[in-house]
Write an enzyme that holds these catalytic residues in place. Structure first.
Site, short mmCIF file in Angstrom:
data_model
loop_
_atom_site.label_atom_id
_atom_site.label_comp_id
_atom_site.label_asym_id
_atom_site.label_seq_id
_atom_site.Cartn_x
_atom_site.Cartn_y
_atom_site.Cartn_z
N ARG A 96 0.82 -1.21 0.00
CA ARG A 96 0.00 0.00 0.00
C ARG A 96 0.85 1.26 0.00
NH1 ARG A 96 -3.69 -2.05 4.94
NH2 ARG A 96 -1.60 -2.72 5.55
N GLY A 97 1.97 1.23 0.72
CA GLY A 97 2.82 2.40 0.77
C GLY A 97 3.36 2.78 -0.59
N ASP A 321 -24.05 -22.46 0.91
CA ASP A 321 -23.01 -23.45 1.18
C ASP A 321 -22.80 -23.61 2.69
OD1 ASP A 321 -20.59 -25.10 0.38
OD2 ASP A 321 -19.63 -23.52 1.52
N ALA A 326 -23.23 -30.19 1.91
CA ALA A 326 -22.74 -30.27 0.54
C ALA A 326 -21.78 -29.11 0.28
CB ALA A 326 -23.90 -30.25 -0.44
N ASN A 412 -19.38 -40.65 -6.57
CA ASN A 412 -19.25 -41.79 -5.66
C ASN A 412 -20.59 -42.16 -5.04
OD1 ASN A 412 -16.35 -42.53 -5.49
ND2 ASN A 412 -16.12 -40.39 -4.93
N HIS A 833 -10.37 -27.64 -3.98
CA HIS A 833 -9.75 -28.23 -2.80
C HIS A 833 -9.04 -27.17 -1.97
CE1 HIS A 833 -9.52 -32.07 -5.44
NE2 HIS A 833 -10.62 -32.06 -4.71
N GLY A 856 11.64 -36.96 -16.58
CA GLY A 856 11.49 -38.24 -17.26
C GLY A 856 10.10 -38.84 -17.22
N PRO A 860 1.58 -35.51 -20.94
CA PRO A 860 0.95 -35.08 -22.20
C PRO A 860 0.83 -33.56 -22.26
CG PRO A 860 -0.70 -35.91 -20.69
CD PRO A 860 0.62 -36.15 -20.03
#
Length: 1188
Positions: A96-97, A321, A326, A412, A833, A856, A860
């Site tokens: 801010r300064g 929420d 949920a 699920n 998450h 290694g 994709p």
């Protein structure tokens, strides 16, 4: 997200109150009084209502609002008129300064002018624009620059870092490079004063070292005690004492902080008390609110980042929420964008945003969000309605039309058809706007009952004339994105078909022997029929209904290598009452042909030891339920795994309790929202004890053919479709639980299937990381290919890079980190998450993908190409002979529960009773068609009569009316409740009225109807002891007691009980005071934060309101009121009211000439005498003798 930023104002109030109150670490607690003088708490906050500026004509009104607010501020903080001041915006703005957003050494008039000039104005800071509306004012502290220091405490996986430099202020520079650092490990003691001095204070004048040592110790105590995750003070000013007998003065001039929001259940009371008016410097008598909070002060506010102020719609979804178990999230990125999403699942929501951005449409993406965790139809409707309203609000349609992507992974346990009902309701309401804006809708979903959900969506498109294309799990999760945006598929998915993708119903096919995609029975050859008749063994034969129980012996235990966590002999304890998850585990065991169930027993502290029935195929079996750990451990010594369903509040204690037993080697923690400090303690304690932790915030894991954790893999049709009943060659580890189902799907389609899959959880500090499991897979010879699905945020993927470079991982690793779209957003976006937020460039998905590729791994270009990369890797190993595909076994048959078959519309059942005397669907005032007021003569009613007979006095009119309301509302609740059921059965047996009525009344007790006295006693006792609502809830939790009057089987905060609303509204409107009702509603706020159905029920509402009536009506002395509560007056009201209904049910059955009722035998589990003695539990020595 768990770590959330707070305003500087709140951070300084927390320090001001707790700096000298929080318990010091034991290593320094014996030292003498503070060696520094903390500042006097003088800090003022002003927040303006910028919603007034939504209408440009309201500028004058807003200006008046600003002036009036500032006038109020000076009246409650008189020091503003006398001190030199500092003012700055308090909106999580950095630097801010340097941005000119700081006024120093000014008087109050100058401060007011400075604020008035900027309030409501839009500014730009570091390419982020936002409106100034919150300001902080505090005294100006003159000081030389050499007294400025910098300190930062922040949490990492291994502990807490303290960073300190003797040069603070605006020009502090690169702190990471120049600051001295001290790590306080999770499992070690706080460092000594000498160590702090040597590692942090080497450049500090000797005269100030003792003061800083003590300040740092106290600051760290507050950091731990209040669950900070980040705390930065710059500059920290240390001034010389004003005299020899004084201590140095310390001021924290600028502060930035983050708190662990998930720790609110524990630290919330401490956050609150520091911010009550009398602790904030506000003059006595100027308190601005009288609202009853859950704690002694207001709840902590977590503002949105600068430039990302919550819109009205975002705030509504956030509130929705907060009221449900949920997960409902919404962030509006570009309200003019033409691409809108409604995605189920935290990981899936990121994947869809990545796919849109990868095609070059990030600038058109209108929103980010997710809905998951089995939201109800109503919650989905509200969520969808909000998105559709935003999408179609612009009166000018977009020339290219708009796109709505309704996506999601394979659920699920969420019933897709139920959530889609809510979505369809919203789409029907917006039929005309959708047509006007030329909206095209693309749907892809999988999971329980997805076939019905997608069928209904396709039919909806035909009905409302909107193009809706639907796809099931046979289509790659994001394949609908190029279809929607480019008009063609990616060419990478060969299973795209919008015509046949929604019609398959594997359960229906099993029951009817048909292919539901065509409606016909599958054709079979003559040879197949012969083989079927002569060689096939039915996997699920029809059980003899008179031999329904199956019993098991405790199996032998076998040693297994360190890298093998689960085998077909693995057995587990399930902590918590989770019958659906346990039944899913047993169904999986059954189709995998395990010899014994994987669940040995449940542990549920809130009840006595008993057994509970579950299905084993078409038969039933019994599982132990223990109320303590010791009994379970001693009974089942072969168990080495725990599936912990404890809540985020109690999971820490229960997990540590399990780790005390050496036989426990693996613990899966399902709960989301575990405080980070506790999560770190769990993982470090587990490391000491060599216990593998999976989670927190995980669905678990699965080893096909062997073992599955809880709800992993979804329902049986998905497990069969993904071939999880037998092992493959590919093992994966994923952050996201929802995306693990997608990996199961992808791997089963592109390779020979999954060998093992683990979801480590989306929190910041998972108990085990990618490398822990990948090294296990590397050492398991049966695993041939590794898959890693990471995400933005965290640095665990770099451990995998190191393992690839040093050769610890040699097997092919196909990897991808989701969240590549994050770089395209102008402001900080918190993904689904808690750990999905990059704190540095190293934590971005792009950086991690590049690092993995360079090390290694097979990485994709996009997530959409991951299936192709996996397929090519698999085929190469097959061609080399490393993988030899095994013959596919027979697909197992899966028994289906009656309730789920009913949900799918495959069976029907007639009603057991007919009732004509009561309608409990909202018409509480009517019984057999007659209003109760018709019997009154002098308008005193039964309430007046009852007041004379019970209390020997005439009560005020509102009290009589209240009693009448209780009787009307308790008179009946339909024929299905236990009391009415007993009355009806007794009447149909030919018994008289009194016998039938007593049969019903005898069921009244704590479980049914008779909780009024208990609820009144509990709430009254807590209130009279001056316990805060949170202290009351916590005390009941510690005593393992349920709060009577809290909780409902059907109703919830979002689906309130109409009867309770009437009681509350009447009491609030008519009673002189409702102190106990207010207290109970504050308790309800806490309990519903844990579970949506833990509301104040009818018993609780009547109890607390009636106590308020007795105490506050003026008709009773305090002693009389207490006596009536003790002698059962409250339960008497219920008994009297319900007797009306019971009598009516008796008369109704007699009038209808109903015959003798006999319960159907197929609804009874017959335990044949002599069988249960040989149940499950035999002496292990006897087993060895038999096998010898």
């Amino acid at each position: 997200m768990s770590a959330k930023a707070i305003r500087e104002y709140d951070g300084k109030l927390l320090l001001a109150y707790w700096l000298l109150r929080s318990s010091l670490p034991s290593e320094v607690s014996t030292e003498k009084a503070p060696r520094f003088s903390p500042p006097i708490s003088k800090v003022a906050q002003v927040i303006f209502d910028t919603s007034l500026l939504a209408d440009v004509t309201n500028q004058i009104e807003f200006n008046n609002h600003v002036i009036q607010t500032l006038n109020i501020l000076e009246s409650i903080n008189p020091w503003l008129l006398t001190d030199k001041l500092v003012v700055k915006p308090d909106q999580l703005i950095k630097r801010r300064g340097k941005s000119g957003l700081l006024l120093l050494n000014a008087d109050w008039q100058q401060v007011k002018e400075w604020i008035i000039e900027r309030a409501g104005k839009e500014i730009k800071v570091d390419n982020v624009s936002g409106v100034l509306k919150s300001f902080l004012v505090e005294p100006f502290i003159p000081h030389p620059s050499h007294t400025e220091y910098y300190i930062n405490i922040n949490s990492v996986r291994d502990g807490d870092y303290i960073l300190f430099t003797h040069e603070g202020g605006i020009e502090v520079g690169d702190v990471d490079a120049k600051a001295l650092k001290l790590l306080i490990p999770v499992d070690q003691n706080y460092p000594s004063s000498q160590e702090i001095k040597e590692k942090l204070l080497v450049n500090v004048p000797e005269a100030k070292k003792d003061a800083l040592i003590h300040f740092i110790s106290r600051l760290y105590a507050v950091f731990v005690d209040l669950h900070f995750t980040y705390l930065e003070i710059n500059p920290l000013v240390v001034l010389d004492p004003v005299s020899d007998d004084k201590t140095p003065l310390i001021y924290y001039l600028d502060l930035a902080a983050k708190l662990d929001q998930t720790a609110e259940f524990e630290a919330g009371p401490k956050w609150a008390i520091a911010r009550i008016p009398q602790n904030t410097g506000i003059s006595v008598g100027h308190e601005t609110t009288t609202k009853t909070h859950a704690d002694q002060g207001p709840p902590m506010e977590f503002p949105a980042p600068f430039g990302r102020e919550l819109t009205k719609e975002e705030a509504n979804i956030q509130e929705l929420d907060a009221k449900t178990g949920a997960s409902l999230k919404l962030t509006v990125l570009n309200k003019y964008g033409r691409i809108w999403t409604m995605v189920a699942g935290g990981g899936a929501s990121v994947v869809y945003s990545d796919a849109i951005a990868a095609l070059g449409y990030a600038h058109e993406l209108a929103n980010y969000g997710e809905y998951s965790g089995a939201p109800t139809e109503t919650q989905t409707y509200e969520y969808a309605k909000t998105i559709l309203d935003l999408m179609t609000r612009n009166p000018i349609p977009h020339p290219e039309g708009k796109v709505l992507i309704i996506g999601g992974g394979i659920a699920n346990f969420t019933n897709v058809a139920v959530t889609f009902k809510g979505l369809i309701r919203a789409l029907l309401e917006f039929k005309q706007p959708l047509t006007l804006h030329k909206v095209k809708i693309f749907v892809r979903r999988g999971g329980p009952n997805y076939q019905e959900g997608l069928r209904a969506m396709r039919q909806l498109g035909d009905n409302i004339g909107v193009e809706i294309q639907v796809f099931g799990p046979e289509t790659h999760i994001t394949e609908i994105v190029p279809l929607a945006l480019l008009g063609r598929g990616s060419g990478l998915d060969n299973n795209v078909s919008a015509q046949d993708s929604t019609s398959v119903n594997s359960f229906q096919d099993q029951i009817l022997g048909t292919n539901s995609a065509t409606g016909k029975k599958p054709a079979t050859t003559e040879h197949e029929e012969e083989t079927k008749e002569s060689h096939s063994r039915p996997v699920t034969p029809i059980a003899n209904p008179r031999e329904r129980m199956t019993y098991f012996e405790n199996p032998k235990t076998y040693e297994r290598p360190w890298y093998t966590t689960f085998t077909s002999e693995t057995r587990a304890f399930v902590f918590g009452m989770q019958p659906r998850a346990i039944q899913g585990m047993l169904d999986f065991d059954y189709i995998c042909k395990r010899k014994v169930p994987s669940v040995a027993a449940m542990i549920y502290p809130f009840g006595g030891n008993h057994v509970q029935k579950f299905y084993w195929g078409t038969k039933e079996t019994l599982l132990h339920v223990f109320n303590n750990f010791e009994d379970a451990i001693s009974k089942f010594q072969e168990v080495d795994t725990v599936v912990n369903f404890a809540s985020s509040r109690s999971v820490y204690d229960s997990t540590l309790e399990f780790m005390k037993f050496k036989q426990i080697k693996t613990i899966s923690i399902i709960a989301e929202g575990v405080p980070e400090r506790y999560a770190r303690k769990i993982l470090h304690e587990a490391k000491k004890r060599e216990v593998l932790i999976i989670g927190p915030a995980t669905v678990g894991g699965i080893k096909p053919g062997c073992f599955k954790i809880g709800n992993t893999g979804g329902m049986m049709d998905n497990i069969i479709a993904s071939k999880l009943y037998r092992p493959g060659s590919v093992s994966y580890v994923s952050k996201s639980g929802g995306m693990s189902n997608e990996l199961n799907n992808i791997i089963s389609r592109k390779t020979d299937g999954v060998y093992e899959g683990i979801a480590i959880g989306g929190d910041r500090y998972p108990g085990s990381t990618f490398i822990d499991h990948l090294l296990r897979f590397e050492n398991d010879l049966n695993c041939k290919v590794l898959v890693l699905l990471g995400e933005v945020g965290g640095i665990e993927e770099y451990q995998v890079c190191n393992a690839l470079r040093d050769g610890r991982i040699k097997k092919p690793l196909v990897a991808w980190c989701i969240g590549t779209c994050a770089k395209m957003f102008a402001t900080e976006v918190q993904f689904g998450h808690a750990g999905a937020l990059a704190q540095s460039d190293l934590e971005t998905a792009d950086a991690k993908n590049k690092a993995l590729r360079d090390a290694g791994a097979i990485v994709p270009e996009t997530f959409e190409k991951l299936p192709l990369a996996l397929h090519e890797t698999y085929q190469k190993l097959v061609s080399e002979g490393t993988i030899v595909p095994a013959p596919e076994p027979e697909i197992p048959k899966v028994p289906i529960d009656y309730s789920w078959a009913q949900e799918l519309g495959l069976v029907r059942k007639p009603a057991s009773f007919v009732s004509t005397i009561c309608d409990d669907r909202g018409q509480e005032l009517m019984y057999a068609g007659m209003g109760i007021s018709d019997v009154f003569k002098e308008n005193i009613g039964i309430g007046g009569v009852l007041s004379l007979l019970w209390f020997k006095r005439r009560l005020p009119e509102y009290a009589c009316k209240f009693i009448e309301m209780i009787l009307m509302l308790t008179a009946d609740h339909g024929p299905a409740v236990s009391g009415a059921h007993n009355t009806i059965v007794t009447a149909r047996a030919g018994k008289d009225l009194i016998s039938s009525l007593c049969s019903g009344l005898l069921t009244i007790g704590d479980r049914f109807g008779g909780a009024l006295d208990g609820a009144a006693e509990q709430f009254t006792s807590a209130y009279d002891k001056s316990l805060t609502p949170r202290e009351f809830v916590n005390s009941m939790r510690r005593q393992n007691k349920l709060i009577l009057g809290i909780g409902h089987k059907v109703k919830s905060r979002n689906n309130p009980d109409f009867r309770v609303e009437i009681i509350k509204n009447f009491a609030i409107t008519n009673f002189p005071s409702t102190k106990l009702l207010d207290y109970a509603l504050a308790v309800e706020e806490i309990t519903t934060a844990k579970k949506d159905s833990l509301i104040l029920n009818l018993d609780g509402a009547i109890a607390v309101c009636f106590v308020d009536l007795l105490r506050e009506s003026g008709a009773f002395t305090r002693e009389e009121a207490e006596e009536y509560i003790k002698i059962g007056a409250l339960n008497g009201l219920f008994v009297l009211g319900r007797s009306i209904g019971f009598t009516g049910h008796y008369l109704d059955q007699k009038r209808l000439k109903q015959g003798l009722y006999r319960h159907p035998w197929d609804d009874i589990s017959y335990l044949v005498p002599g069988v249960e003695t040989g149940r499950t539990f035999v002496n292990p020595d006897e087993v060895e003798k038999k096998s010898a």
